[in-house]
Design an enzyme around this catalytic site. Structure first.
Site, PDB file in Angstrom:
ATOM      1  N   ASN A 339     -21.452  -3.986  15.688  1.00  0.00           N
ATOM      2  CA  ASN A 339     -21.081  -3.642  17.065  1.00  0.00           C
ATOM      3  C   ASN A 339     -19.714  -2.993  17.191  1.00  0.00           C
ATOM      4  O   ASN A 339     -19.530  -2.101  18.015  1.00  0.00           O
ATOM      5  CB  ASN A 339     -21.108  -4.905  17.922  1.00  0.00           C
ATOM      6  CG  ASN A 339     -20.687  -4.643  19.353  1.00  0.00           C
ATOM      7  OD1 ASN A 339     -21.364  -3.938  20.085  1.00  0.00           O
ATOM      8  ND2 ASN A 339     -19.549  -5.205  19.753  1.00  0.00           N
ATOM      9  N   ASP A 482     -23.872 -10.531  13.621  1.00  0.00           N
ATOM     10  CA  ASP A 482     -22.955 -10.871  14.710  1.00  0.00           C
ATOM     11  C   ASP A 482     -23.291 -10.058  15.965  1.00  0.00           C
ATOM     12  O   ASP A 482     -23.756  -8.916  15.882  1.00  0.00           O
ATOM     13  CB  ASP A 482     -21.524 -10.566  14.252  1.00  0.00           C
ATOM     14  CG  ASP A 482     -20.466 -10.966  15.266  1.00  0.00           C
ATOM     15  OD1 ASP A 482     -20.380 -12.164  15.574  1.00  0.00           O
ATOM     16  OD2 ASP A 482     -19.737 -10.079  15.741  1.00  0.00           O
ATOM     17  N   HIS A 486     -25.405  -6.972  21.710  1.00  0.00           N
ATOM     18  CA  HIS A 486     -24.526  -5.855  22.041  1.00  0.00           C
ATOM     19  C   HIS A 486     -24.865  -4.592  21.246  1.00  0.00           C
ATOM     20  O   HIS A 486     -24.125  -3.608  21.314  1.00  0.00           O
ATOM     21  CB  HIS A 486     -23.076  -6.257  21.826  1.00  0.00           C
ATOM     22  CG  HIS A 486     -22.632  -7.362  22.733  1.00  0.00           C
ATOM     23  ND1 HIS A 486     -22.380  -7.167  24.070  1.00  0.00           N
ATOM     24  CD2 HIS A 486     -22.418  -8.688  22.502  1.00  0.00           C
ATOM     25  CE1 HIS A 486     -22.024  -8.309  24.621  1.00  0.00           C
ATOM     26  NE2 HIS A 486     -22.043  -9.244  23.691  1.00  0.00           N
ATOM     27  N   GLU A 525     -27.046 -13.835  15.898  1.00  0.00           N
ATOM     28  CA  GLU A 525     -26.296 -14.536  16.939  1.00  0.00           C
ATOM     29  C   GLU A 525     -26.485 -13.792  18.255  1.00  0.00           C
ATOM     30  O   GLU A 525     -25.969 -12.688  18.434  1.00  0.00           O
ATOM     31  CB  GLU A 525     -24.804 -14.595  16.586  1.00  0.00           C
ATOM     32  CG  GLU A 525     -23.975 -15.252  17.666  1.00  0.00           C
ATOM     33  CD  GLU A 525     -22.757 -14.425  18.096  1.00  0.00           C
ATOM     34  OE1 GLU A 525     -21.817 -15.015  18.631  1.00  0.00           O
ATOM     35  OE2 GLU A 525     -22.770 -13.188  17.906  1.00  0.00           O
TER      36      GLU A 525
END
Length: 709
Positions: A339, A482, A486, A525
């Site tokens: 991201n 992670d 997003h 996540e």
């Protein structure tokens, strides 16, 4: 936008003196938030100098608010001239006649937030919002639950649906055996077990590994074990000489290698490392108040995805880690970030010749030597004043506008949705872009990068290549992805497909080092995602982190007595283990939320937490120190700093050694039996509480006698 009659009362300001155009008047003013109702005890108080403050507890989400009296009267209704998004810690001028407009604010981290109305601001009335630092933890007593009672004697349970008459059954915890007679078995739980029996066939052999029964030991590399003190301060990184909240503390890959036997003894069959790639070299200001220098010790602020950060070790260290872990039946999972990149720092400006210093900036020989002058009221956020964010140098010499969106000059501005926002202000990769790009300027000017310019590559193509090179070169077994929500779902599919191919190639070339023939594994996540299946599982995810168990009081109840988990065990086993494409990774502590031990500081409860978590259907994640009651780190104005304390190796004696031994017993039992995480669940009795898990030929029964009288 919302109508006054629909507003919810959030906080009352009593006897509040509010200046108006006509006169100083005395009237109650309310902080009004449209989305939720809040208790009236959240009061705003007069703080002097015309400032009035209200503190409220907010969950993650977007909120619309203003301050106004009950009638939303002109002169005492404070909001924007037009609907406006507010930034944290940034005073925003307000109209005192905002009868039908409101501010919006996006909350990313749950916690207490302080709303300030300043009636004596230089530009007139102004409103600002900031997140309050967490208060010193108060040790609490867990809620009372019904565990059932146990007289301390042998426990009898009907096991006829699992074991045959005459079959010899062993309690894995104590090693004692008993023969099944009349469909029942009777055994005395050992004193150390707290009333727990872990029953298996006496001649049971360990199951083959299955990701459906994963036990993942999560390590923040810098805070686990220092195996090589010579690499503690590369890039002129420094200690701060105080709490060391945001500095590197020496943990490294060699330190993890030294503790692989310890991890194996816990029954862990995978380790998850925070990102190991090269981080920004310098620091930013840490916490709401800039109270400490904040380096990328945690690994989530990448500068070069193709290099290991020297604080963590060398390529040879990583190769040896994978080899030694595989010898012990432990898979290696690394954290990957698709991201965002890391923040800009003054030290990196200096290193990569980005000439964007403000005219008033000091110029030390090395920016990591700079400290704020507290006598002049400076803090670590002061460094921002020394940077010209509008300089064209940022577009020409940093990541470049083809690579990231940012609020700096020459870049695409961040958006307001999950995909296009600058999460925590971090430069957001243009993962949606189909434009062919060269290397970012900062890597073109970095002599030791391994990044190679590719014809026809997009931003995503480079990121996928950089991440999967670690798999292809070293045999990394999986990724923890992670900030999944997003990034576009299709990006995760591309990463997973590429990593799967890379691991297959490595295993074919290194058959003597491959741990098994399992395909590449990826867990994501998705912040606050619960125990349900959705589209992420169609886009590369084999599992998702389950925020439900730790986020509610369930983990505390399950730690007191596992019979409190029966409904959850039954539901999880049914949902997860009847669907080969669905799994969860359940936890009780993490680096971004809280430590289970921090709230209660109770070693007996921490012992029970092993039972509740390690006997969970699906996968489980143990955060380093869950098994040892690792104390929280120092409180600061950074909400997550207490969760990232250094591993408490020096405390592993006495009661804490016994605590670790209990986690080892339950963890080894889980690892030996794929049925624990992946089997069919059936409750056998309420008192004593007993259940079975069965998968194929693997059969176990767990018995909890109850609370000893």
């Amino acid at each position: 936008m919302f109508a006054p009659k629909k507003l919810a009362l959030a906080a009352l300001v009593t006897s509040l003196l509010v200046p108006s155009a006509q006169a100083i008047i005395k009237t109650p003013i309310f902080l009004r938030i449209a989305e939720h109702d809040y208790a009236a005890e959240n009061r705003a108080k007069f703080k002097g100098k015309g400032k009035y403050k209200a503190t409220v507890e907010l969950e993650k989400g977007t909120y619309h608010f203003r301050l106004a009296d009950k009638e939303f009267s002109c002169g005492t209704s404070f909001g924007p001239e037009a609907a406006e998004k507010i930034k944290f810690k940034t005073p925003v001028p307000v109209s005192d006649c905002a009868t039908d407009t409101d501010f919006s604010i996006r909350i990313l981290f749950p916690g207490e937030y302080e709303f300030t109305l300043d009636t004596k601001a230089d530009s007139g009335n102004a409103i600002s919002v900031m997140r309050k630092p967490k208060k010193v933890a108060v040790v609490r007593k867990p809620p009372a639950v019904d565990c059932g009672t146990w007289d301390g004697n042998a426990v009898e349970v009907n096991v006829s649906s699992v074991f045959k008459d005459g079959e010899l059954v062993k309690d894995f915890y104590s090693g004692q055996t008993a023969e099944v007679a009349g469909g029942k078995v009777s055994m005395q739980p050992s004193k150390e077990s707290g009333g727990l029996l872990l029953l298996e066939p006496a001649k049971a052999k360990p199951s083959d590994f299955d990701w459906d029964n994963a036990s993942v030991y999560f390590i923040m590399t810098d805070r686990f074990n220092n195996g090589d003190t010579s690499n503690d301060y590369p890039f002129n990184r420094k200690k701060d000489g105080k709490l060391e909240t945001g500095t590197f503390q020496g943990g490294d890959i060699k330190g993890i290698i030294e503790k692989l036997d310890y991890i194996q003894e816990l029954g862990m069959n995978a380790i998850w490392l925070t990102p190991i790639v090269e981080q920004i070299h310098g620091f930013i200001g840490g916490g709401e108040k800039g109270s400490f220098p904040f380096y990328g010790y945690h690994g989530y602020w990448a500068l070069d995805f193709t290099r290991l950060d020297p604080n963590f070790g060398t390529d040879e260290d990583l190769e040896r880690l994978v080899t030694e872990a595989h010898k012990r039946g432990i898979r290696v999972v690394i954290d990957v970030v698709m991201n965002h990149a890391g923040y800009p720092t003054l030290d990196d400006m200096q290193t990569f010749d980005i000439n964007a210093l403000a005219p008033n900036a000091p110029v030390p020989d090395q920016w990591t030597d700079w400290v704020p002058d507290e006598k002049k009221g400076q803090n670590w956020h002061r460094y921002n004043n020394y940077i010209r964010w509008g300089s064209s140098e940022w577009a020409e010499k940093w990541w470049g506008p083809d690579w990231v969106r940012s609020g700096m000059a020459g870049y695409t501005a961040p958006g307001g949705d999950d995909i296009t926002m600058n999460l925590a202000g971090l430069p957001d990769f243009l993962t949606e872009s189909e434009k062919h790009v060269g290397l970012p300027p900062i890597l073109k000017n970095k002599p030791d990068t391994r990044a190679v310019e590719r014809e026809g590559y997009t931003v995503v193509d480079y990121l996928v290549e950089w991440h999967t090179t670690w798999v292809r070169k070293y045999g990394i077994d999986g990724f923890r992805a992670d900030t999944v929500k997003h990034v576009e779902a299709e990006v995760w599919t591309k990463l997973k497909d590429s990593a799967t191919k890379a691991l297959a190639e490595w295993k074919a070339e290194n058959p003597d080092k491959a741990i098994d023939d399992k395909p590449f594994w990826m867990v994501g996540e998705v912040w606050h995602h619960g125990a349900y299946k959705d589209f992420y599982f169609d886009h590369g995810m084999d599992s998702l982190i389950n925020f439900d168990y730790a986020g509610e009081m369930q983990a505390v109840k399950g730690a007191q007595c596992i019979n409190q988990n029966e409904d959850l065990y039954a539901t999880y086993a049914k949902d997860i283990n009847t669907d080969p494409d669905f799994n969860l990774l359940t936890y009780i502590s993490s680096h971004d939320t809280k430590l289970f031990f921090q709230r209660y500081e109770n070693l007996e409860l921490q012992k029970g937490a092993a039972n509740g978590l390690l006997l969970m259907p699906g996968g489980v994640q143990i955060y380093y120190g869950d098994e040892s009651g690792r104390p929280a780190g120092p409180m600061s104005d950074a909400f997550d700093s207490p969760t990232r304390s250094f591993m408490n190796w020096d405390q592993l004696k006495g009661d804490r050694a016994a605590l670790v031994a209990h986690w080892q017993k339950v963890g080894q039992f889980r690892n030996n039996h794929v049925a624990v995480g992946a089997g069919e669940h059936k409750m056998l009795s309420e008192q004593p509480y007993a259940f079975s898990r069965v998968k194929g030929d693997d059969r176990v029964v767990v018995v909890y006698a109850g609370e000893k009288k």
